[in-house]
Scaffold this motif. Structure first.
Motif, PDB file in Angstrom:
ATOM      1  N   GLU A  88       0.745  -1.330  -0.011  1.00  0.00           N
ATOM      2  CA  GLU A  88      -0.093   0.025   0.077  1.00  0.00           C
ATOM      3  C   GLU A  88       0.813   1.290   0.037  1.00  0.00           C
ATOM      4  OE1 GLU A  88      -0.490  -2.095   4.056  1.00  0.00           O
ATOM      5  OE2 GLU A  88      -0.566  -2.641   1.916  1.00  0.00           O
ATOM      6  N   LYS A  94      -4.444 -11.564   6.022  1.00  0.00           N
ATOM      7  CA  LYS A  94      -4.569 -10.003   5.829  1.00  0.00           C
ATOM      8  C   LYS A  94      -4.976  -9.377   4.198  1.00  0.00           C
ATOM      9  CE  LYS A  94      -1.954  -6.683   6.387  1.00  0.00           C
ATOM     10  NZ  LYS A  94      -0.684  -5.841   6.707  1.00  0.00           N
ATOM     11  N   ASP A  95      -6.091  -8.684   4.227  1.00  0.00           N
ATOM     12  CA  ASP A  95      -6.344  -8.137   2.724  1.00  0.00           C
ATOM     13  C   ASP A  95      -5.325  -7.278   2.474  1.00  0.00           C
ATOM     14  OD1 ASP A  95      -8.628  -9.723   2.806  1.00  0.00           O
ATOM     15  OD2 ASP A  95      -9.908  -7.695   2.930  1.00  0.00           O
ATOM     16  N   THR A  96      -4.710  -7.120   1.063  1.00  0.00           N
ATOM     17  CA  THR A  96      -3.563  -6.252   0.916  1.00  0.00           C
ATOM     18  C   THR A  96      -4.144  -5.094  -0.169  1.00  0.00           C
ATOM     19  OG1 THR A  96      -2.323  -7.890   1.217  1.00  0.00           O
ATOM     20  CG2 THR A  96      -1.220  -6.295  -0.190  1.00  0.00           C
ATOM     21  N   PRO A  97      -4.251  -3.989  -0.208  1.00  0.00           N
ATOM     22  CA  PRO A  97      -4.390  -2.836  -1.075  1.00  0.00           C
ATOM     23  C   PRO A  97      -3.526  -2.869  -2.143  1.00  0.00           C
ATOM     24  CG  PRO A  97      -4.566  -1.981   0.981  1.00  0.00           C
ATOM     25  CD  PRO A  97      -4.335  -3.197   1.378  1.00  0.00           C
ATOM     26  N   HIS A 153      -6.797  -2.259  -6.102  1.00  0.00           N
ATOM     27  CA  HIS A 153      -7.372  -3.536  -5.964  1.00  0.00           C
ATOM     28  C   HIS A 153      -7.140  -4.051  -4.587  1.00  0.00           C
ATOM     29  CE1 HIS A 153      -9.356  -7.294  -7.350  1.00  0.00           C
ATOM     30  NE2 HIS A 153      -8.271  -7.952  -6.915  1.00  0.00           N
ATOM     31  N   THR A 154      -8.112  -4.682  -4.075  1.00  0.00           N
ATOM     32  CA  THR A 154      -7.757  -5.309  -2.914  1.00  0.00           C
ATOM     33  C   THR A 154      -7.786  -6.911  -3.091  1.00  0.00           C
ATOM     34  OG1 THR A 154      -8.971  -3.731  -1.627  1.00  0.00           O
ATOM     35  CG2 THR A 154      -8.651  -5.754  -0.393  1.00  0.00           C
ATOM     36  N   LYS A 206      -7.064 -10.720  -1.486  1.00  0.00           N
ATOM     37  CA  LYS A 206      -7.426 -11.406  -0.499  1.00  0.00           C
ATOM     38  C   LYS A 206      -6.674 -12.737  -0.211  1.00  0.00           C
ATOM     39  CE  LYS A 206     -11.956  -9.071  -0.604  1.00  0.00           C
ATOM     40  NZ  LYS A 206     -11.983  -8.408   0.642  1.00  0.00           N
TER      41      LYS A 206
END
Length: 159
Positions: free
Chosen positions: A28, A85-88, A92-93, A95
């Protein structure tokens, strides 16, 4: 006697050489970093259970030549392929995607680390400043091998 031993131990600990490590960033952060200074991105994709990944972290990624090249000319990101953990990343995110009982893989690891449709560990992916994959290597790399690759990428990106 105990004091003398304590002093010797403390002096010994303080004289240990500092371990070199590359500056590490999160996905991010990359968009803002690229706006400030365009650089290629090195992504080290690993898994906690992978012996070769651990070995590469403890040797190759602590080599002074490798650390210097990474810190001066690249943005370095370490990605645990089983991170939940979600990663932007660039709008786009990504998962974690379960694949069975207590197993799964992060979508971003698949996107950046799959070579011929297969993800192995460790995998090194190099992205240009436009976030396009320009180099991938699946498997262990020695410090000499990685420093050679980084030097070639650095040279090519200056053209």
């Amino acid at each position: 006697m105990k004091r003398l031993l304590l002093v010797v131990v403390l002096v010994g600990i303080t004289k240990l050489p500092a371990v070199a490590q590359p500056d590490s960033f999160r996905f991010e952060q990359l968009e803002g970093l690229q706006e400030a200074e365009r650089r290629p991105v090195v992504v080290f994709i690993s898994a906690d259970w992978c012996r070769y990944c651990s070995r590469m972290k403890m040797s190759t990624l602590q080599d002074e030549r490798v650390v210097k090249l990474l810190n001066e000319s690249f943005y370095f990101v370490s990605l645990n392929a089983e991170e939940k953990k979600d990663t932007p990343f660039y709008g786009h995110t990504f998962k974690y995607r379960p694949t069975g009982n207590e197993t799964g893989v992060h979508e971003l690891a698949e996107q950046l680390g799959s070579i011929n449709g297969h993800l192995s560990f460790p995998t090194l992916s190099v992205l240009n400043a436009d976030m396009e994959i320009i180099y991938q290597h699946g498997g262990y790399l020695s410090a000499k091998e990685l420093s050679t690759i980084l030097a070639l990428v650095k040279k090519e990106q200056k053209k």
